[in-house]
Design a protein around this motif. Structure first.
Motif, mmCIF file in Angstrom:
data_model
loop_
_atom_site.group_PDB
_atom_site.id
_atom_site.type_symbol
_atom_site.label_atom_id
_atom_site.label_comp_id
_atom_site.label_asym_id
_atom_site.label_seq_id
_atom_site.Cartn_x
_atom_site.Cartn_y
_atom_site.Cartn_z
ATOM 1 N N ILE A 37 0.860 -1.188 0.000
ATOM 2 C CA ILE A 37 0.000 0.000 0.000
ATOM 3 C C ILE A 37 0.892 1.232 0.000
ATOM 4 O O ILE A 37 1.843 1.322 0.779
ATOM 5 C CB ILE A 37 -0.915 0.029 1.239
ATOM 6 N N CYS A 38 0.586 2.183 -0.882
ATOM 7 C CA CYS A 38 1.329 3.448 -0.962
ATOM 8 C C CYS A 38 0.535 4.510 -0.214
ATOM 9 O O CYS A 38 -0.697 4.435 -0.131
ATOM 10 C CB CYS A 38 1.470 3.835 -2.429
ATOM 11 N N GLY A 39 1.232 5.532 0.286
ATOM 12 C CA GLY A 39 0.541 6.640 0.944
ATOM 13 C C GLY A 39 -0.546 7.246 0.060
ATOM 14 O O GLY A 39 -1.594 7.666 0.557
ATOM 15 N N SER A 40 -0.318 7.254 -1.248
ATOM 16 C CA SER A 40 -1.327 7.882 -2.116
ATOM 17 C C SER A 40 -2.570 7.010 -2.275
ATOM 18 O O SER A 40 -3.624 7.504 -2.671
ATOM 19 C CB SER A 40 -0.727 8.259 -3.479
ATOM 20 N N ASP A 41 -2.491 5.708 -1.936
ATOM 21 C CA ASP A 41 -3.705 4.885 -1.916
ATOM 22 C C ASP A 41 -4.671 5.359 -0.832
ATOM 23 O O ASP A 41 -5.849 4.988 -0.826
ATOM 24 C CB ASP A 41 -3.358 3.409 -1.642
ATOM 25 N N GLY A 65 -4.421 -0.361 -5.569
ATOM 26 C CA GLY A 65 -3.009 -0.715 -5.518
ATOM 27 C C GLY A 65 -2.204 -0.481 -6.773
ATOM 28 O O GLY A 65 -2.638 -0.822 -7.870
ATOM 29 N N HIS A 66 -1.009 0.142 -6.608
ATOM 30 C CA HIS A 66 -0.121 0.339 -7.759
ATOM 31 C C HIS A 66 1.318 -0.092 -7.473
ATOM 32 O O HIS A 66 2.232 0.281 -8.180
ATOM 33 C CB HIS A 66 -0.178 1.795 -8.240
ATOM 34 N N GLU A 67 1.494 -0.875 -6.392
ATOM 35 C CA GLU A 67 2.842 -1.406 -6.117
ATOM 36 C C GLU A 67 2.728 -2.921 -6.074
ATOM 37 O O GLU A 67 2.199 -3.474 -5.101
ATOM 38 C CB GLU A 67 3.344 -0.875 -4.772
ATOM 39 N N THR A 161 9.071 -0.248 -7.626
ATOM 40 C CA THR A 161 7.856 0.071 -8.378
ATOM 41 C C THR A 161 7.353 1.476 -8.067
ATOM 42 O O THR A 161 6.533 2.003 -8.813
ATOM 43 C CB THR A 161 6.698 -0.922 -8.087
ATOM 44 N N ASP A 162 7.812 2.066 -6.947
ATOM 45 C CA ASP A 162 7.317 3.395 -6.610
ATOM 46 C C ASP A 162 8.235 4.140 -5.635
ATOM 47 O O ASP A 162 8.980 5.039 -6.031
ATOM 48 C CB ASP A 162 5.885 3.309 -6.049
ATOM 49 N N ALA A 163 8.251 3.749 -4.340
ATOM 50 C CA ALA A 163 8.875 4.585 -3.301
ATOM 51 C C ALA A 163 10.356 4.878 -3.573
ATOM 52 O O ALA A 163 10.793 6.036 -3.461
ATOM 53 C CB ALA A 163 8.718 3.918 -1.934
HETATM 54 ZN ZN ZN Z 1 2.470 5.547 -4.924
#
Ligand code: ZN
Ligand code: ZN
Length: 354
Positions: A37-41, A65-67, A161-163
């Protein structure tokens, strides 16, 4: 299949959802092996807005979800770089896949909107389903996905994938060079990764600023100097003989942190803003002009940064340790969201397994 499905603010449920099927020859399907889970979720979760999308209003259901990483189970006819059985990591979002910027991997600069195609992250609308699911469709797979090398761990791959890529984007935009003294504001996963990446490209000293004590000291692991927000400016000014630092990365993006960043930067210094700025966020321009400070904003193009980042990870210059604090089965995803949102139990980042 089963997936975490957005049913409205605060309601992300583990439930049945139709299996994805390939709807463009350039796409492929993975069986998701790990996701996070990303903060932007949390924007949909809170019922906030992202752009014009207002999550407090009734919305067609979508997988969040995007990670995510996973194993390829089906490939579209036009996919060249991937085959069934490959273990791949997926860029957090997708552009049109056709414009000159997308082809170079700069999906963050996609010009597809000029022909009505919108680049966005996965898992924010029903148009681009997310990867908190058993199966997930990767769009434009030759551009936005990469086989995971054997010496890269699942945790590192998810961070890529993101962070980690976003943190590194801040480092790149702040033009951090060998010997630079750097400050990073905010020590959530992106800020922590930005600080580690700053050392990896040669920063001589990195100050990390964070109010939450369970997060503040993680950067000591790789030699950074943790500071509380109220002591940050005086300490940094004293230790730099009132000059300030060469570069600041703001991984928060609020008026208060941007002002702090501008105070900390030396004359001729650089400020890179990674935190998502809201429409009403004020940025003072008097001091940046007086101090000749360069301010850079932007949303990272993830895939184009893998070329730089993978060697740094494989050489051990970026380890990405101490980021994942909690493990969940995907079926307990509602609890993972709740705990992550509440920042309970010293949570930094959660890993989920379908
Ligand atoms: Zn993100
Ligand atoms: Zn594009």
């Amino acid at each position: 299949m089963k997936a975490l499905v957005f049913n409205g603010p605060g309601k992300i449920n583990y439930e049945d959802f139709p299996d994805p099927s390939i709807d463009d020859d350039r796409n492929l399907i993975i069986q998701v092996t790990k996701c996070s889970i990303c903060g932007s979720d949390l924007h949909p979760y809170h019922g906030d807005k992202i752009g014009k999308k207002d999550y407090s209003q009734p919305t067609e259901k979508f997988c969040t979800g995007h990670e995510m990483i996973g194993e390829v189970v089906e490939v579209g006819k036009a996919v060249k770089n991937h085959k069934v059985g490959d273990k791949i990591m997926v860029e957090a979002g997708a552009g049109c896949g056709e414009c000159q910027n997308c082809i170079k991997g700069k999906t963050n600069l996609c010009t597809g909107y000029t022909v009505g195609k919108i680049a966005t992250a996965y898992g924010l609308t029903a148009n681009l389903q997310g990867g908190h699911a058993d199966y997930f469709q990767v769009h434009n797979a030759d551009i936005g996905a990469l086989k995971i090398p054997d010496d890269v761990t699942d945790e590192q791959a998810i961070l890529l994938t993101d962070a980690l890529a976003t943190g590194y984007y801040g480092v790149k935009n702040a033009n951090i060079k060998k010997g630079d003294v750097v400050a990073v504001i905010g020590q959530g996963p992106v800020g922590l990764m930005a600080a580690e990446a700053a050392y990896a490209v040669g920063a001589s000293k990195v100050y990390t600023i964070e109010p939450n004590e369970s997060r503040r000291f993680k950067s000591k692991n790789f030699g950074a100097i943790p500071l509380a927000p109220d002591e940050a400016v005086p300490t940094i000014m004293e230790e730099t003989k009132r000059l300030g630092v060469d570069a600041v990365i703001d991984a928060v993006g609020k008026s208060v942190t941007i002002k702090q960043a501008i105070k900390m930067a030396k004359f001729g210094g650089r400020v890179s803003i990674l935190g998502i700025i809201q429409p009403d966020t004020a940025i003072p321009l008097f001091y940046p002009q007086m101090k000749s400070i360069t301010i850079h904003g932007g949303i990272a193009g993830i895939a184009e940064l893998w070329t730089d980042l993978l060697p740094l990870v494989q050489q051990g210059k970026i380890k990405g340790e101490n980021v994942f604090t909690h493990q969940f089965d995907l079926k307990d995803g509602a609890e993972a969201y709740r705990l992550f949102e509440a920042q309970e139990d010293g949570v930094m980042k959660v890993m989920m397994t379908p």
